[in-house]
Design a protein around this motif. Sequence first.
Motif, short mmCIF file in Angstrom:
data_model
loop_
_atom_site.label_atom_id
_atom_site.label_comp_id
_atom_site.label_asym_id
_atom_site.label_seq_id
_atom_site.Cartn_x
_atom_site.Cartn_y
_atom_site.Cartn_z
N ILE A 1 -8.25 -0.37 5.34
CA ILE A 1 -7.90 0.98 5.81
C ILE A 1 -6.59 0.96 6.58
O ILE A 1 -5.69 1.77 6.35
N VAL A 2 -6.47 0.00 7.50
CA VAL A 2 -5.26 -0.06 8.33
C VAL A 2 -4.03 -0.38 7.48
O VAL A 2 -2.94 0.17 7.71
N GLU A 3 -4.18 -1.24 6.48
CA GLU A 3 -3.05 -1.58 5.60
C GLU A 3 -2.54 -0.34 4.87
O GLU A 3 -1.33 -0.12 4.78
N GLN A 4 -3.45 0.50 4.34
CA GLN A 4 -3.02 1.70 3.62
C GLN A 4 -2.41 2.71 4.58
O GLN A 4 -1.42 3.38 4.24
N MET A 5 -2.99 2.85 5.76
CA MET A 5 -2.41 3.74 6.75
C MET A 5 -0.98 3.31 7.08
O MET A 5 -0.07 4.13 7.16
N LYS A 6 -0.79 2.02 7.24
CA LYS A 6 0.53 1.47 7.57
C LYS A 6 1.53 1.81 6.47
O LYS A 6 2.66 2.23 6.75
N ALA A 7 1.13 1.66 5.21
CA ALA A 7 2.02 1.99 4.09
C ALA A 7 2.38 3.47 4.09
O ALA A 7 3.54 3.85 3.84
N ASP A 8 1.42 4.32 4.39
CA ASP A 8 1.68 5.77 4.43
C ASP A 8 2.64 6.13 5.56
O ASP A 8 3.52 6.98 5.38
N GLU A 9 2.48 5.50 6.72
CA GLU A 9 3.37 5.79 7.85
C GLU A 9 4.82 5.40 7.53
O GLU A 9 5.76 6.12 7.87
N ASN B 1 -7.19 4.19 16.34
CA ASN B 1 -6.49 4.67 15.16
C ASN B 1 -6.89 6.10 14.81
O ASN B 1 -6.06 6.92 14.41
N HIS B 2 -8.18 6.40 14.95
CA HIS B 2 -8.65 7.77 14.70
C HIS B 2 -7.99 8.75 15.66
O HIS B 2 -7.52 9.82 15.26
#
Length: 206
Positions: free
Chosen positions: A161-169, A51-52
């Motif tokens: 972290i992954v959940e928030q990244m997913k929402a941003d994408e 992910n990074h």
Amino acid sequence: MLDQAIIHFDKALRTVFAPAMTVRPVPGNDLPDAPLDEDEKRHAAALMRVNHCGEICAQALYQGQALMSKDESIRKALEQASQEETEHLAWTEQRIAELGGRKSLLNPLWYGSSLAVGMLAGRFGDRWNLGFLAETERQVESHLHGHLERLPAEDRKSRAIVEQMKADEISHANTAVRLGANELPAPVKGLMRLFSRVMTETVYRV
């Protein structure tokens, strides 16, 4: 031209080598660490390394696309997305360290190749540029969904972290569509998925 070249070179160095900064709180930072065994920690750290690296690629893509765009509103949208991706870099970097992992040794290579791809996408015009952005974010969102299925269920910090990244994408993809993104041809989408698969499978190990 020279000033711009120096600015973009500095941005590349900061993205690949300097610690990223975040304005928003790190998602899940207030959650307790789960009692993961060594195999689970290694697996979670490898997924967060992927992910990074994906965020390293996103920074380069947006930089290349913004360089080629002639529309100020599109450049601003790309810069906003880039800022949020910088936060993703900070979040994943912190979580990798907490899990005892390391960042990918190939980050400079992925940055350079993604910058070239972003500049190439930008040469086809702003509507195709936005189409590439929208499709990139859709594929990243799908990729993050897969990571949520693969992360240890007890690892709530990584999952937050992954959940928030997913929402941003998802938000970035919707913004690109709202600004007039063209739908990319199926062969182009297939090539993007192939590049992503090569990157993720390599970075999981290296």
